[in-house]
Design a protein around this motif. Sequence first.
Motif, PDB file in Angstrom:
ATOM      1  N   ASP A 107      41.285  29.817  44.445  1.00 18.15           N
ATOM      2  CA  ASP A 107      41.754  30.884  43.557  1.00 18.15           C
ATOM      3  C   ASP A 107      42.586  30.353  42.390  1.00 18.15           C
ATOM      4  N   PRO A 141      38.297  29.058  34.955  1.00 19.47           N
ATOM      5  CA  PRO A 141      38.802  30.097  35.860  1.00 19.47           C
ATOM      6  C   PRO A 141      38.658  29.707  37.330  1.00 19.47           C
ATOM      7  N   THR A 190      30.157  36.355  38.628  1.00 18.30           N
ATOM      8  CA  THR A 190      31.552  35.962  38.481  1.00 18.30           C
ATOM      9  C   THR A 190      32.036  34.979  39.541  1.00 18.30           C
ATOM     10  N   ARG A 191      31.217  34.709  40.527  1.00 19.52           N
ATOM     11  CA  ARG A 191      31.607  33.762  41.575  1.00 19.52           C
ATOM     12  C   ARG A 191      30.786  32.491  41.407  1.00 19.52           C
ATOM     13  N   ALA A 195      33.180  31.798  30.164  1.00 19.09           N
ATOM     14  CA  ALA A 195      34.429  32.288  30.748  1.00 19.09           C
ATOM     15  C   ALA A 195      35.263  32.953  29.670  1.00 19.09           C
ATOM     16  N   GLY A 253      36.106  34.186  41.343  1.00 17.20           N
ATOM     17  CA  GLY A 253      35.769  35.330  40.513  1.00 17.20           C
ATOM     18  C   GLY A 253      36.959  36.240  40.278  1.00 17.20           C
ATOM     19  N   ASP A 254      38.102  35.930  40.922  1.00 15.86           N
ATOM     20  CA  ASP A 254      39.303  36.730  40.711  1.00 15.86           C
ATOM     21  C   ASP A 254      39.946  36.350  39.382  1.00 15.86           C
ATOM     22  N   ASP A 255      40.628  37.317  38.764  1.00 18.08           N
ATOM     23  CA  ASP A 255      41.361  37.016  37.537  1.00 18.08           C
ATOM     24  C   ASP A 255      42.534  36.100  37.853  1.00 18.08           C
ATOM     25  N   ARG A 312      38.720  34.270  33.739  1.00 22.13           N
ATOM     26  CA  ARG A 312      37.683  34.729  34.667  1.00 22.13           C
ATOM     27  C   ARG A 312      36.313  34.336  34.115  1.00 22.13           C
ATOM     28  N   TRP A 313      35.348  34.299  34.990  1.00 25.41           N
ATOM     29  CA  TRP A 313      33.983  33.956  34.604  1.00 25.41           C
ATOM     30  C   TRP A 313      33.236  35.206  34.169  1.00 25.41           C
TER      31      TRP A 313
END
Length: 189
Positions: free
Chosen positions: A37, A126, A8-9, A76, A130-132, A138-139
Amino acid sequence: MTSAPHVTRVSPDGITWLASAGTYPRSTLALWRERPDAPLVLPCGTVFDVVSAPAVFGRRMLDGLWAEGAGSGPVAVFRGRTLLFAAPGTAQRLPSLLAWEEWGSQRARAVPPLLCHGPGDAVTVPPLTGDDAPGGARWLVAPDTRHPWLPGPEVLLWAAVRAARDAVRISIFPPADQDAKVYDVSRRR
């Protein structure tokens, strides 16, 4: 069944690849350095195309891609849709392949529409962290290399066909006649 990895990052190489899609890659990189972000809008058609599917159907496509061994490129989610990053040219070719596969036929009506974004379109990607983000961006599979493998139209066609077959039960028997009279023959005299 192999599931898609949950990376996710976005890696530094992935950031460079994403920024290369922008009109001004250095400005995009500078903006992301200040606000990693923040989601960002990037154009489609040169570095990648995007195929957008409703979230559940898109997830079925993604799981199918990984189960078949090919895997996927970056993926994503945004506003209830799964965004599958694809090879440039996919947005122009995939709709005709879907039509050839009789995607609009009676049995496929339960299959949701796939939106293809190519030259002249843009998508929201996103945040890198990795944050919503707002809208649920998000990923699911974040870019992690400067040259990720991106599925082409044929690969995504068959992923969609497999996901549709899993989603819609297809019977070999014709549908029952709704006006037929049915008699209970279980109680014989």
